[in-house]
Structure formats: C-alpha cells, structure tokens
Design an enzyme around this catalytic site. Structure first.
Site, PDB file in Angstrom:
ATOM      1  CG  HIS A  35       1.027 -23.861   3.291  1.00 33.36           C
ATOM      2  ND1 HIS A  35      -0.146 -23.771   2.580  1.00 33.36           N
ATOM      3  CD2 HIS A  35       2.006 -23.381   2.485  1.00 33.36           C
ATOM      4  CE1 HIS A  35       0.113 -23.248   1.387  1.00 33.36           C
ATOM      5  NE2 HIS A  35       1.402 -23.002   1.296  1.00 33.36           N
ATOM      6  N   GLY A 165       7.694 -14.096   5.629  1.00 34.02           N
ATOM      7  CA  GLY A 165       7.168 -13.528   4.390  1.00 34.02           C
ATOM      8  C   GLY A 165       6.380 -12.251   4.658  1.00 34.02           C
ATOM      9  CG  HIS A 270       6.345 -23.250   3.115  1.00 35.38           C
ATOM     10  ND1 HIS A 270       5.859 -22.219   3.887  1.00 35.38           N
ATOM     11  CD2 HIS A 270       5.825 -23.057   1.868  1.00 35.38           C
ATOM     12  CE1 HIS A 270       5.090 -21.441   3.141  1.00 35.38           C
ATOM     13  NE2 HIS A 270       5.057 -21.933   1.925  1.00 35.38           N
ATOM     14  NE  ARG A 365      -8.864  19.230  -7.305  1.00 34.39           N
ATOM     15  CZ  ARG A 365      -7.692  19.770  -7.093  1.00 34.39           C
ATOM     16  NH1 ARG A 365      -6.837  19.208  -6.259  1.00 34.39           N
ATOM     17  NH2 ARG A 365      -7.319  20.860  -7.730  1.00 34.39           N
ATOM     18  CD  GLU A 419       0.701   6.060  -2.010  1.00 31.77           C
ATOM     19  OE1 GLU A 419       1.600   5.238  -1.723  1.00 31.77           O
ATOM     20  OE2 GLU A 419       0.952   7.243  -2.320  1.00 31.77           O
ATOM     21  CG  HIS A 481       1.631  12.198 -11.272  1.00 30.36           C
ATOM     22  ND1 HIS A 481       2.907  11.717 -11.452  1.00 30.36           N
ATOM     23  CD2 HIS A 481       1.583  12.705 -10.020  1.00 30.36           C
ATOM     24  CE1 HIS A 481       3.611  11.930 -10.339  1.00 30.36           C
ATOM     25  NE2 HIS A 481       2.826  12.529  -9.465  1.00 30.36           N
TER      26      HIS A 481
END
Ligand SMILES: Cc1ncc(C[n+]2csc(CCOP(=O)(O)OP(=O)(O)O)c2C)c(N)n1
Length: 675
Positions: A35, A165, A270, A365, A419, A481
C-alpha cells in the site's frame, strides 16, 4: 532533473519527506504488493512526529515512559518501517528491501514483536484505535499510581494515525466514545483525511462530518488543510498536547499517492504497486533520482539518526529520577517492578478462598468474583471491568474506585456497553505494560469482541477475560444469550486459552493459573447457576486443572478403566453421577474433568495416555455446547453429548432435562457405548 535539495529548512524538510515516500514506493514496487498511497500522503506527518514531537529513544524502544505510536491504518506499514529504519530502531535497509517476504521483519501489516518499535499489531481497521485508547488508560492509571515529589513517573502521550477505514469501523466509534467520556487528554489521533478508500472516493460511503462527530464525543478537534504544511502540523500537535482534559483528533487533509502524476487522489494508489512507469513518473515529478532505489541521502539519514538518538537525554533523566525515587521509596519500587513483571506480591496464593465439601452450592461466577477481590491487593495494578455487566459477571473490585478523570487511580473501569472497544482497549493496556487488564461480559458476547480476541491471541497479549452465563444454564434469557458454538470458536483460536471450571475449587485453580499466565489471553468461562462443590476428599484435587485435564474419579481397578467420561464445567457433576451408578454396577468407569483442552493437549504423551488410556475406545464427552471438536478426544468409537442446535427460553433445570443433560441420560449413553 533536479536533485534533492538541502538549501533551506523547507527544502530539507521536503527532501526528508520524499525519502520516506520513496522508501515506501520502492519497497512496494519491489514486493509487487502493498500500500504505497497512504505513506506517500502522510509522510510529512511521520516526519514531523518523529523529528519534533514523539518522545522516544530509538536505541531503547522499551523505555516505559516513551510516547506510544500506533499505526491504526496498518496497511500503511511502510510508513512505520521507514521511520523505524531511518531513526535506527534496528530495522535495516535490507529489511525494507525484504518487505512482505517470508521470514522478514517487515510483514505486510505491522506485527508486534517482529521488530522493535511496533507497539501493536494492526491491519484489521479500527483495532489500533481501540488499542491506543487502552494504552492511554494504562498511562493515566500508572501516572496516578506511581509518583515522586515532582509528579507522575509515567507521563507520556499516545499517538495514533487513523484512516477513513478506521473511522468507519464500529470499534473506533465505541473506543472514541469511551475515550471522550474518560477524558483521555494524552491521546492524540491524526486522522488521514484523504477522501479515498479501497474501492474509490469515500464520498460513496462516508458522509458524516467526522470532525463534528468527534466534537460530539467530547474530543478536542482541529483540522490541518494541507498535510505538506509541516508548520501547521507542528502547531496542531502542540495544541493537541496542550489540551489535557480531552483526547485530541487532528484531521489532516492529505492526498493518497501524493506526487504520482496519474494515481494521486485515486484508489489505484491505495493497495497496489504503482508500476515501474508510474514510479519513474512520480520520482521525476517530485525531483527524486531514479536510481538507486531505496535511496536515502546521507544528510537525511544523519538527520533522522540524530532525531532517533535525541530522546536519550530525556530517557537518562527519567532513569535517574526513577533511581532516586527507588532509593527513597523501596516499597513503591518493588510494586513497580512487580507491576511491569506482571507478578503478584507474595502471599497471594494463601489469600485465595478455599471451598470444601461442606460449602454450599455456588456459581462459578461468584467464586471468580471472590478470587478477583482476594487477588486485588496482591496485584495493585490489576485494572478492568465489564461491558455494563459487572454485577452479573462479578468483576467489581469492592475496595477500589471507578476509573474516571477525577480518579485516575480507580481500578474499576466502566466500559459501558462497548464489548469490542473493551477487548481492543484491554489489548492496548496489556501491551502498554505495568497493568494487568481484565474484562468481563456474557460469554455469548465474545461474538462482539471476536476481532480483538483474535489479535490479542496473535500478539500474545495477556488479558484475563471473565465470561459468565456460559451455557443454556443461564436459563430464561433464551437462545439469544445462550452460547453454543463459542467454546469451539475460542478453542480454535491459536494461542487463546479457554478454561471452563467444574466447581468452586476448579475456579480457584483457574484464577491461580490465570494470575501467572502471561503469554497470551485467557478466558475463564463461568456459570450463572449454582453448582455443587465437588468433594475433594472423595475425588481428586482441583489442582489437576493446571494440566488441562485430570482423572477426577476412577473405579479402583488394576486393569484400568473400560469407559472414560470426559466433561467440562457444569456437566462434570452429571458425569460423576453416572459414574457412581456404573461403578456400583461393577463397571470400571473413569471421569476426566477437562477444564482446558489446549493445556491438556500440550502435556506430554505419557500424561495424556495416563488420563485417556489409548486402549479405551469407549469414551463419552459431556458438554452443554456444540460437539464440534470433541471427536479429537473421544475418537471414532466414542460418543458425545452436546448441543448441536440453539437453546431455548426456560428455567435452567428444565433446559438441562430437555436437552439430555441429566445423570440418567449420561448413564444411558455410557451403557450404550459399553455395549
Ligand atoms: C476490518 C477491515 N476490513 C477491511 C479491510 C481491508 N481494507 C484495507 S484498507 C481498506 C480501506 C482503505 O481506505 P482508508 O482506510 O481510507 O485507507 P487509505 O486508502 O486512505 O490508505 C480496507 C477496506 C481491513 N484491513 N480491515
């Protein structure tokens, strides 16, 4: 044709910039791939940054207080490689000539660890941006944590070059929103506003006012109208550094493929070599000698070498300052050393909770939350949090503040429902060093973090993931989930270690492993539902987890087992129930708990054969997830109880029964195998 000019500061600047441009052009042409356009357009930015702004000492690329530089637009790798060569980080001209070839130190996209000075692996757009936010978080935290009488001992900027981008990608939006919220004033993004992307003009797909968008994220914004105006760049960078309460973005209007008579401002510049004719035309256009290729004028090299060494003074001063601080603050210095070595303080093992046969049933947990809090004082630079599920993931450090602009020594990071940025930032924190990052969410939402998880594994970034609600056992939230394919996905990722403990004791053992696991990311995959605590007086101790899998229960028989039931996580108790029934009927049954497959497969043959005797074909796996991958363990004559469909919305106990995760069903399938 005119030769490069050194007459005035302006022409000398241009000669330096053209040197960078043509190193990129020649390297891409030599490789016949790569590039060139982005380095040609942004060479002036790199030139200004490395010679007048960046705090670094090229001979000591690991100096903890160096400025970090992230090339988020990793496809422009030659821009970075050119600077690492010119300023003498250790890359050579030969390395540049071997761009993109097997075994070179100059791969297509920058790879952390392959050459000094590459702070992170980039290429998948947006990731570097997210990493940089994590680096800036780590910097702010460490700056507030380690101080002498003069102020913070960690006090540096994090610079990013980001492309269209990068800014189109969702992860950058999440990360920018988080950075603005956290007021990361020492994060400075240079946005390559060249208005061209891979397929053509950005106008075809990218409309919003980028600068206004970042202003709305609570960033400090500036524009530079011409990338070649290095004085304007200098002024903007200076102003960005002076802004201490908001991250900064500088939109730099540049021209992709700058100087190429036919390809400038087109997407043809590019991602492909210019071609020999266009290389010649570009060199002629910018007044650059056609030969030799990879030409670096002596004065230019000398100039960059001096720039690369200039930071030695600052580094030495910093080292002297730290040495003086060490002498007066030995305890803090010991904390510093442990932080950068990722080592917990002595006594941490004893501080972990202990669970016995009398302990009530408990969700893994919850045990993880207890471990995290028990470890917190021993890992004082362990920082992290959750994507708005801290109360569900049990990731809150109870005795610590929230990380915020007015409390940068806070250890609880509220990542918000972001996330992807959380995982990308966690990678950046791990790469920065000095902090031990952890991140939590529901296991199913690893889908939202996947690109960052993969890059973390590729880089060996030691992030601890706390992933709860690990199966249909989460119950009523239903199939959206309930993870089914996620264990297989993560296990298939090279270098990513997945641990799914069976009970409280295995969860403690899993944290014990995680604390010292510094070679890559590790996920602890944990239940929402309560699990009985396995009686370790009757069955094997949980420290077998350290070898990935171990014999948990075995019929006392000299001949060895005739059937092996292998299970993970919440299904181990079912395997034990079936095993007891089989043993009572005289069957030589064995239960193997296999919390971590990759660790088990890494054991020597003798251990693996001792756990899974090669002569025993009757092998049954039990896991409330896809059976994909289990044939590796059970073989062609074995059987797998799993879930090769999506789950359903109902209470956990009903789902386990409906999908065959019962002692009766495990027993029946074991009996069928024995027949
Ligand atoms: C996540 C991701 N999607 C797609 C690509 C492939 N790709 C590489 S560069 C690029 C876009 C190039 O446009 P821009 O970011 O503006 O860079 P420039 O052309 O200005 O160098 C694309 C789609 C990628 N590297 N990462």
């Amino acid at each position: 044709m005119t030769l490069p000019s050194f007459d005035t500061p302006e022409t000398f600047d241009k000669t330096c910039v053209d040197t960078i441009r043509f190193l990129a052009v020649d390297a891409v042409q030599r490789a016949e791939s790569g590039h060139p356009g982005m380095p040609m357009g942004l060479a002036p930015v790199a030139h200004a940054l490395w010679t007048r702004h960046l705090k670094y000492d090229a001979a000591h690329p690991d100096w903890p207080d160096r400025d970090r530089f992230v090339l988020s637009a990793g496809h422009g790798s030659m821009l970075l490689y050119a600077m690492l060569y010119l300023t003498s980080y250790g890359l050579t001209l030969d390395d540049l000539e071997r761009f993109r070839t097997l075994g070179s130190r100059t791969p297509g996209h920058p790879e952390h660890g392959v050459a000094p000075g590459i702070e992170t692996t980039t290429g998948p757009l947006g990731q570097g941006f997210g990493n940089a936010v994590g680096m800036a978080i780590a910097e702010a935290f460490l700056g507030a944590t380690f101080r002498d009488g003069r102020g913070p001992l960690v006090d540096h900027f994090t610079y990013v070059i980001a492309s269209d981008g990068d800014l189109m990608e969702g992860v950058a939006s999440e990360a920018a929103s988080l950075a603005g919220h956290l007021g990361l004033g020492k994060l400075i993004v240079l946005y390559d506003d060249n208005q061209v992307s891979l397929d053509g003009p950005t106008a075809a797909a990218f409309t919003e006012d980028r600068v206004a968008r970042f202003a709305a994220y609570a960033w400090h914004t500036q524009t530079v109208a011409d990338a070649n105006d290095t004085a304007a760049l200098d002024a903007a960078l200076k102003a960005a550094r002076a802004e201490s309460t908001r991250p900064s973005i500088i939109a730099v209007r540049s021209h992709i493929g700058y100087g190429s008579p036919h390809l400038q401002d087109t997407s043809k510049a590019h991602g492909a070599a210019l071609g020999l004719d266009e290389v010649r035309a570009t060199k002629e256009n910018l007044g650059w000698p056609l030969e030799p290729t990879f030409y670096v004028p002596d004065d230019v090299l000398l100039f960059y070498r001096e720039a690369g060494a200039r930071g030695a003074t600052a580094r030495c001063a910093w080292e002297e300052r730290v040495a003086a601080w060490r002498a007066t603050s030995p305890d803090d210095a010991a904390r510093w050393d442990r932080a950068f070595d990722r080592e917990p303080a002595p006594g941490w093992r004893e501080a972990l909770p202990v669970y016995g046969p009398d302990s009530p049933a408990v969700a893994t947990r919850s045990v993880s939350g207890a471990c995290l809090n028990a470890l917190a004082p021993f890992l004082p630079t362990m920082i992290g949090g959750s994507a708005d599920l801290a109360s569900s993931n049990d990731t809150q450090l109870k005795d610590a503040d929230i990380f915020a602009p007015d409390s940068p020594s806070g250890r609880n990071i509220w990542f918000g429902v972001r996330e992807h940025a959380m995982a990308a930032a966690a990678n950046g924190m791990a790469l920065h060093g000095g902090v031990v990052p952890y991140a939590g969410t529901f296991f199913v939402f690893t889908d939202y973090m996947r690109p960052a998880l993969r890059l973390g594994a590729l880089m060996g970034a030691p992030v601890k993931y706390v992933l709860t609600h690990d199966s249909i056992g989460l119950g009523e939230d239903g199939p959206t989930h309930q993870p089914v394919e996620h264990l297989a996905m993560l296990r298939a990722t090279p270098g990513f270690t997945v641990v799914r403990p069976a009970d409280a004791a295995e969860t403690v053992a899993a944290w014990r492993l995680a604390v010292t696991w510094n070679t890559g990311p590790m996920a602890l995959v944990l239940t929402r539902q309560k699990l009985p605590v396995i009686d370790r007086a009757r069955y094997a101790p949980a420290d077998g987890l350290a070898r990935g899998a171990y014999v948990l229960a075995d019929a006392a028989a000299a001949e060895g087992p005739e059937i092996v039931i292998v299970a993970t996580g919440s299904e181990v108790q079912l395997a034990l129930g079936a095993h007891e029934r089989l043993v009572a009927e005289g069957v030589r049954s064995r239960v193997v708990s296999m919390p971590c497959r990759s660790l088990f497969f890494a054991q020597d043959q003798a251990y693996r054969d001792a756990v899974l005797p090669p002569g025993v074909a009757a092998r049954l796996s039990v896991e409330a997830a896809t059976t994909f991958g289990w044939r590796d363990v059970v073989g062609d004559h074995g059987d797998s109880i799993g879930l090769d469909r999506f789950g359903a919305s109902a209470p956990a106990a009903e789902l386990f029964a409906a999908f065959g995760f019962t002692v009766d069903h495990v027993y029946d399938r074991a009996r069928a195998l024995l027949r």
